[in-house]
Design an enzyme around this catalytic site. Structure first.
Site, mmCIF file in Angstrom:
data_model
loop_
_atom_site.group_PDB
_atom_site.id
_atom_site.type_symbol
_atom_site.label_atom_id
_atom_site.label_comp_id
_atom_site.label_asym_id
_atom_site.label_seq_id
_atom_site.Cartn_x
_atom_site.Cartn_y
_atom_site.Cartn_z
ATOM 1 N N GLY A 27 -12.963 -3.594 -3.184
ATOM 2 C CA GLY A 27 -11.867 -3.797 -4.257
ATOM 3 C C GLY A 27 -11.138 -5.297 -3.676
ATOM 4 N N ALA A 28 -12.151 -6.311 -3.798
ATOM 5 C CA ALA A 28 -11.797 -7.706 -3.254
ATOM 6 C C ALA A 28 -11.498 -8.633 -4.439
ATOM 7 C CB ALA A 28 -12.720 -8.249 -2.550
ATOM 8 N N ASN A 29 -11.460 -8.068 -5.489
ATOM 9 C CA ASN A 29 -11.113 -8.827 -6.942
ATOM 10 C C ASN A 29 -9.853 -9.069 -7.373
ATOM 11 O OD1 ASN A 29 -11.769 -6.031 -7.887
ATOM 12 N ND2 ASN A 29 -10.547 -6.961 -9.626
ATOM 13 N N ILE A 32 -4.312 -6.811 -2.439
ATOM 14 C CA ILE A 32 -4.535 -7.071 -1.100
ATOM 15 C C ILE A 32 -5.920 -7.397 -0.570
ATOM 16 C CG2 ILE A 32 -4.062 -5.608 1.101
ATOM 17 C CD1 ILE A 32 -2.208 -3.930 -0.235
ATOM 18 N N SER A 156 -1.909 4.433 3.746
ATOM 19 C CA SER A 156 -0.396 4.215 3.357
ATOM 20 C C SER A 156 0.431 5.042 3.975
ATOM 21 C CB SER A 156 -0.359 4.508 1.715
ATOM 22 O OG SER A 156 0.977 4.424 1.393
ATOM 23 N N TYR A 181 -2.729 11.144 -4.512
ATOM 24 C CA TYR A 181 -2.826 10.037 -3.936
ATOM 25 C C TYR A 181 -2.503 10.062 -2.612
ATOM 26 C CZ TYR A 181 -1.800 5.051 -2.725
ATOM 27 O OH TYR A 181 -1.661 3.910 -1.986
HETATM 28 N N1 LIG Z 1 0.439 -2.081 -3.314
HETATM 29 C C1 LIG Z 1 0.945 -1.119 -2.396
HETATM 30 O O1 LIG Z 1 2.031 -1.217 -2.368
HETATM 31 C C2 LIG Z 1 0.210 -0.467 -1.328
HETATM 32 C C3 LIG Z 1 -1.231 -0.308 -1.435
HETATM 33 N N2 LIG Z 1 -1.873 0.640 -0.652
HETATM 34 C C4 LIG Z 1 -3.236 0.609 -0.305
HETATM 35 O O2 LIG Z 1 -3.870 -0.821 -0.556
HETATM 36 C C5 LIG Z 1 -5.092 -1.041 -1.110
HETATM 37 C C6 LIG Z 1 -5.267 -2.166 -2.086
HETATM 38 O O3 LIG Z 1 -4.435 -1.468 -3.046
HETATM 39 P P1 LIG Z 1 -3.782 -2.983 -3.920
HETATM 40 O O4 LIG Z 1 -4.317 -4.216 -3.597
HETATM 41 O O5 LIG Z 1 -2.191 -2.850 -3.671
HETATM 42 O O6 LIG Z 1 -4.092 -2.448 -5.333
HETATM 43 P P2 LIG Z 1 -4.905 -3.176 -6.596
HETATM 44 O O7 LIG Z 1 -4.696 -2.105 -7.647
HETATM 45 O O8 LIG Z 1 -4.322 -4.564 -6.931
HETATM 46 O O9 LIG Z 1 -6.357 -3.239 -5.966
HETATM 47 C C7 LIG Z 1 -7.077 -2.190 -5.965
HETATM 48 C C8 LIG Z 1 -8.353 -2.402 -5.875
HETATM 49 O O10 LIG Z 1 -9.390 -1.274 -5.844
HETATM 50 C C9 LIG Z 1 -10.535 -1.556 -6.792
HETATM 51 N N3 LIG Z 1 -10.713 -0.289 -7.196
HETATM 52 C C10 LIG Z 1 -10.307 0.773 -7.819
HETATM 53 N N4 LIG Z 1 -11.154 1.668 -8.101
HETATM 54 C C11 LIG Z 1 -12.614 1.417 -7.470
HETATM 55 C C12 LIG Z 1 -13.581 1.935 -7.537
HETATM 56 N N5 LIG Z 1 -13.981 3.095 -8.429
HETATM 57 N N6 LIG Z 1 -14.799 1.319 -7.215
HETATM 58 C C13 LIG Z 1 -14.409 -0.157 -6.447
HETATM 59 N N7 LIG Z 1 -13.432 -0.628 -6.391
HETATM 60 C C14 LIG Z 1 -12.331 -0.135 -6.978
HETATM 61 C C15 LIG Z 1 -9.785 -2.061 -8.047
HETATM 62 O O11 LIG Z 1 -10.609 -2.758 -8.831
HETATM 63 P P3 LIG Z 1 -10.418 -3.094 -10.414
HETATM 64 O O12 LIG Z 1 -9.690 -4.421 -10.326
HETATM 65 O O13 LIG Z 1 -11.774 -3.275 -10.891
HETATM 66 O O14 LIG Z 1 -9.561 -1.947 -10.774
HETATM 67 C C16 LIG Z 1 -8.728 -3.272 -7.136
HETATM 68 O O15 LIG Z 1 -10.021 -4.294 -6.639
HETATM 69 C C17 LIG Z 1 -5.495 0.501 -1.787
HETATM 70 O O16 LIG Z 1 -6.173 1.317 -0.871
HETATM 71 C C18 LIG Z 1 -4.109 1.068 -1.600
HETATM 72 O O17 LIG Z 1 -3.902 2.461 -1.736
HETATM 73 C C19 LIG Z 1 -1.112 1.287 0.401
HETATM 74 C C20 LIG Z 1 0.211 1.345 0.284
HETATM 75 C C21 LIG Z 1 1.126 0.404 -0.403
HETATM 76 C C1 LIG Z 2 13.363 2.598 -3.807
HETATM 77 C C2 LIG Z 2 13.179 1.278 -3.211
HETATM 78 C C3 LIG Z 2 11.873 0.954 -3.106
HETATM 79 C C4 LIG Z 2 10.708 1.888 -3.426
HETATM 80 C C5 LIG Z 2 9.561 2.172 -2.683
HETATM 81 C C6 LIG Z 2 8.785 2.892 -3.167
HETATM 82 C C7 LIG Z 2 8.619 3.948 -4.319
HETATM 83 C C8 LIG Z 2 7.633 2.779 -2.541
HETATM 84 C C9 LIG Z 2 6.224 3.310 -2.996
HETATM 85 C C10 LIG Z 2 5.096 3.056 -1.806
HETATM 86 C C11 LIG Z 2 3.922 3.390 -2.357
HETATM 87 C C12 LIG Z 2 3.498 4.005 -3.497
HETATM 88 C C13 LIG Z 2 3.056 3.063 -1.427
HETATM 89 C C14 LIG Z 2 1.463 3.241 -1.832
HETATM 90 O O1 LIG Z 2 0.821 3.572 -0.941
HETATM 91 C C15 LIG Z 2 11.496 -0.714 -2.596
HETATM 92 C C16 LIG Z 2 10.680 -1.068 -3.659
HETATM 93 C C17 LIG Z 2 11.071 -0.836 -1.298
HETATM 94 C C18 LIG Z 2 12.821 -1.530 -2.576
HETATM 95 C C19 LIG Z 2 13.974 -0.667 -1.967
HETATM 96 C C20 LIG Z 2 14.323 0.529 -2.658
#
Ligand SMILES: NC(=O)C1=CN([C@@H]2O[C@H](COP(=O)(O)OP(=O)(O)OC[C@H]3O[C@@H](n4cnc5c(N)ncnc54)[C@H](OP(=O)(O)O)[C@@H]3O)[C@@H](O)[C@H]2O)C=CC1
Ligand SMILES: CC1=C(/C=C/C(C)=C/C=C/C(C)=C/C=O)C(C)(C)CCC1
EC number: 1.1.1.300
Length: 297
Positions: A27-29, A32, A156, A181
């Site tokens: 998921g490097a496109n 994160i 997460s 999730y």
């Molecule tokens: N953002 C956040 O607040 C948080 C993120 N995370 C975790 O961080 C990681 C990265 O997420 P984040 O960068 O935020 O999300 P993005 O949605 O920005 O990136 C997710 C990546 O996963 C790829 N992906 C999804 N489905 C597939 C599949 N079937 N095969 C291969 N690749 C796939 C996407 O590809 P494409 O672009 O083609 O869809 C994309 O490159 C995840 O595991 C997420 O659970 C954890 C906690 C909080």
């Molecule tokens: C209420 C609230 C927030 C919401 C946080 C949430 C909803 C976090 C969800 C995290 C997830 C979905 C992680 C994925 O793995 C922020 C934005 C921190 C700002 C401060 C107040």
């Protein structure tokens, strides 16, 4: 500024350089994963962007090559929602590369409507857990041959709400997109701990990570989450900040003693009671092998 600072802490301060090292980031496109891959390339590694959309991946690879001056940024097709694609990726990679030093299991989906992978797994558990489980299994010998090497699983904080319901692993009896999730992110931590136990003494170590709340495309499936993310976009982490803990776990010297631990903001972090349950971890391992047709050992 104080709230922003609080929500954005954790910086990977390692100065380790990676010439001659090989890394795979799923998921490097975007988000994160893209920032993680960029930093690994900046440090001189040959980096494989394992993406389901090769076109998107190629654009990012080009961008990283230009920014870092590292031409060894390669794109390979990997759809974690299809075990055939995972097996094809691994087969080609193993034929092409002598080593694998860093595997970052980063790709993920969140809150997608009920749907199934090509193999009939519920999408969250299928992509976030089973897909990475199979990928790691297929690359494990190469990781061992390349030791010291590391596997980083991006989980997460949401795992705290997760439970492994073995009688409903595929969400067929009941399904909630948010909880699905959370369950899959709990599975990431249980997988990390069981893998760490099994890899003791092999020179391969593994870590799970909470990247923080990060402004990325992860919220694409939920209108509410998109709105919350937009509202708090100034406060939450940028993808570059979100990549720090993955990089910390991949790069920090001496981290081997913390094999199997969970990290957040570049520190060891507390996990939920079920995430520490060895019996659940072992059973999840066996069930995952069963579902994927991997012989249970
Ligand atoms: N953002 C956040 O607040 C948080 C993120 N995370 C975790 O961080 C990681 C990265 O997420 P984040 O960068 O935020 O999300 P993005 O949605 O920005 O990136 C997710 C990546 O996963 C790829 N992906 C999804 N489905 C597939 C599949 N079937 N095969 C291969 N690749 C796939 C996407 O590809 P494409 O672009 O083609 O869809 C994309 O490159 C995840 O595991 C997420 O659970 C954890 C906690 C909080
Ligand atoms: C209420 C609230 C927030 C919401 C946080 C949430 C909803 C976090 C969800 C995290 C997830 C979905 C992680 C994925 O793995 C922020 C934005 C921190 C700002 C401060 C107040």
């Amino acid at each position: 500024p104080q709230i922003r600072k609080m929500l954005s802490s954790g910086v990977c301060t390692s100065t380790v350089q990676l010439p001659g090292k090989v890394a795979v980031v799923t998921g490097a496109n975007t988000g994160i994963g893209k920032e993680t891959a960029k930093e690994l390339a900046q440090r001189g590694a040959r980096v494989y962007l394992a993406c389901r959309d090769v076109q998107k991946g190629e654009l990012v690879a080009r961008e990283i090559q230009i920014m870092t001056g590292n031409q060894q940024v390669l794109v390979r097709k990997l759809d974690l929602a299809d075990t055939k694609s995972i097996r094809a990726f691994a087969k080609d990679f193993l034929a092409e590369e002598k080593h694998l030093h860093i595997l970052i299991n980063n790709a993920g989906v969140m809150m997608c409507p009920y749907s199934k992978t090509a193999d009939g797994f519920e999408m969250h558990i299928g992509v976030n857990h089973l897909g990475h489980f199979l990928l790691t299994h297929l690359l494990l010998e190469k990781l061992k041959e390349s030791a010291p090497s590391r596997v980083v699983n991006v989980s997460s904080l949401a795992h705290h709400l997760g439970r492994i319901h073995f009688h409903n692993l595929q969400g067929e009896k009941f399904y909630h997109a948010g909880l699905a999730y959370c369950h899959s992110k709990l599975a990431n931590i249980l997988f990390t701990q069981e893998l760490a136990r099994r890899l003791k003494g092999s020179g391969v170590t593994t870590y799970s990570v909470h990247p923080g709340t990060v402004n990325s495309e992860l919220v694409r499936h939920s209108y509410l989450m998109r709105w919350i993310w937009w509202l708090f976009s100034f406060f939450i982490k940028t993808p570059q900040q979100g990549a720090q803990t993955s990089l910390y776990c991949a790069l920090t010297e001496g981290l081997e003693v913390l094999n199997g631990n969970h990290f957040s903001d570049c520190h060891v972090a507390w996990v939920s009671a079920q995430a520490r349950n060895e019996t659940v971890a072992r059973r999840l391992w066996d069930v995952s092998c069963d579902l994927l047709g991997i012989p249970v050992d």
